[in-house]
Design a protein around this motif. Structure first.
Motif, mmCIF file in Angstrom:
data_model
loop_
_atom_site.group_PDB
_atom_site.id
_atom_site.type_symbol
_atom_site.label_atom_id
_atom_site.label_comp_id
_atom_site.label_asym_id
_atom_site.label_seq_id
_atom_site.Cartn_x
_atom_site.Cartn_y
_atom_site.Cartn_z
ATOM 1 N N GLN A 134 13.121 -5.798 3.435
ATOM 2 C CA GLN A 134 13.142 -5.128 4.477
ATOM 3 C C GLN A 134 14.028 -3.597 4.216
ATOM 4 O O GLN A 134 13.703 -2.646 4.690
ATOM 5 N N GLU A 135 15.269 -4.041 3.478
ATOM 6 C CA GLU A 135 15.966 -2.890 2.815
ATOM 7 C C GLU A 135 15.413 -2.203 2.005
ATOM 8 O O GLU A 135 15.678 -0.614 2.008
ATOM 9 N N HIS A 136 14.397 -2.510 1.012
ATOM 10 C CA HIS A 136 14.164 -1.693 -0.189
ATOM 11 C C HIS A 136 12.757 -1.378 -0.109
ATOM 12 O O HIS A 136 12.177 -0.436 -1.190
ATOM 13 N N LEU A 137 11.846 -2.079 0.716
ATOM 14 C CA LEU A 137 10.412 -1.697 0.505
ATOM 15 C C LEU A 137 10.078 -1.019 1.871
ATOM 16 O O LEU A 137 10.330 -1.207 2.869
ATOM 17 N N LEU A 138 8.670 -0.408 1.464
ATOM 18 C CA LEU A 138 7.651 0.200 2.619
ATOM 19 C C LEU A 138 6.458 -0.577 2.493
ATOM 20 O O LEU A 138 6.096 -0.959 1.229
ATOM 21 N N LEU A 139 5.818 -0.321 3.545
ATOM 22 C CA LEU A 139 4.382 -0.959 3.521
ATOM 23 C C LEU A 139 3.389 0.145 4.170
ATOM 24 O O LEU A 139 3.768 0.778 5.100
ATOM 25 N N GLY A 140 2.046 0.156 3.458
ATOM 26 C CA GLY A 140 1.009 0.793 3.931
ATOM 27 C C GLY A 140 -0.139 0.046 4.006
ATOM 28 O O GLY A 140 -0.225 -1.099 3.287
#
Length: 191
Positions: A134-140
């Motif tokens: 949650q702190e370091h990643l993004l999602l597409g």
């Protein structure tokens, strides 16, 4: 996002933090990105040495592609139920642990192996890994109409972009496989 698989590029997908992602479509292909606005390099995020492959930069300029996966039946379930909760059923989580370990040996605490030689974490450590994501990643993600579309789009994205944390269908897969072997080495068995 509804789009035809042949038209979409992972670099053009809208991104969100994993726990805020409102993924409500039956099937699709998803991409995990390092949020370079928070952690400008993989090392700043605690990731150990990654395979030396170029990483696709998102069109926003604030993320680098790390991993591509597919959900043939339930995109929300795949992301929320596996990638954000259960290391046993998530290749992404197992690979993350293997690349986090060199920078912080405490990532092995609370880990064991199940009967199929997959890494299992205790509840506290599962939560720790989810918080890290949650702190370091993004999602597409991109919606696909059929299972064949899902498979074809995932294969195209992996072949074209060689995501650094994908093991299968990449030239650097053996390097990641070795990192995962080192991570599993000496872990206790849980049956």
């Amino acid at each position: 996002m509804s789009t035809q698989p042949t038209e979409v590029s992972p670099a053009d997908l809208p991104l969100s933090t994993p726990l805020q992602a409102e993924v409500h479509c039956p099937r699709g292909v998803y991409s995990w990105w390092l949020d370079t606005a928070r952690s400008p390099t993989p090392e700043a995020a605690g990731l150990g040495p990654l395979p030396g492959v170029p990483r696709l930069v998102h069109s926003s300029g604030r993320a680098e592609l790390l991993y591509v996966g597919r959900a043939r039946r339930d995109l929300h379930g795949r992301i929320a139920g596996q990638h954000l909760r259960r290391t046993r059923s998530s290749a992404l989580r197992r690979t993350l642990l293997a690349v986090l370990l060199p920078g912080d040996p405490s990532w092995r605490e609370g880990a064991s192996l199940d009967g199929r030689d997959r890494v299992v974490l205790d509840g506290e450590r599962e939560q720790r890994l989810t918080a890290w994501m949650q702190e370091h990643l993004l999602l597409g993600w991109a919606r696909c109409e059929t299972k064949d579309d899902v498979d074809a789009l995932e294969q195209r994205w992996i072949a074209a972009h060689q995501p650094v944390l994908n093991t299968e269908s990449t030239g650097h897969g053996p390097e990641l496989t070795e990192l995962k072997r080192v991570y599993r080495e000496g872990l206790p068995r849980r049956f």
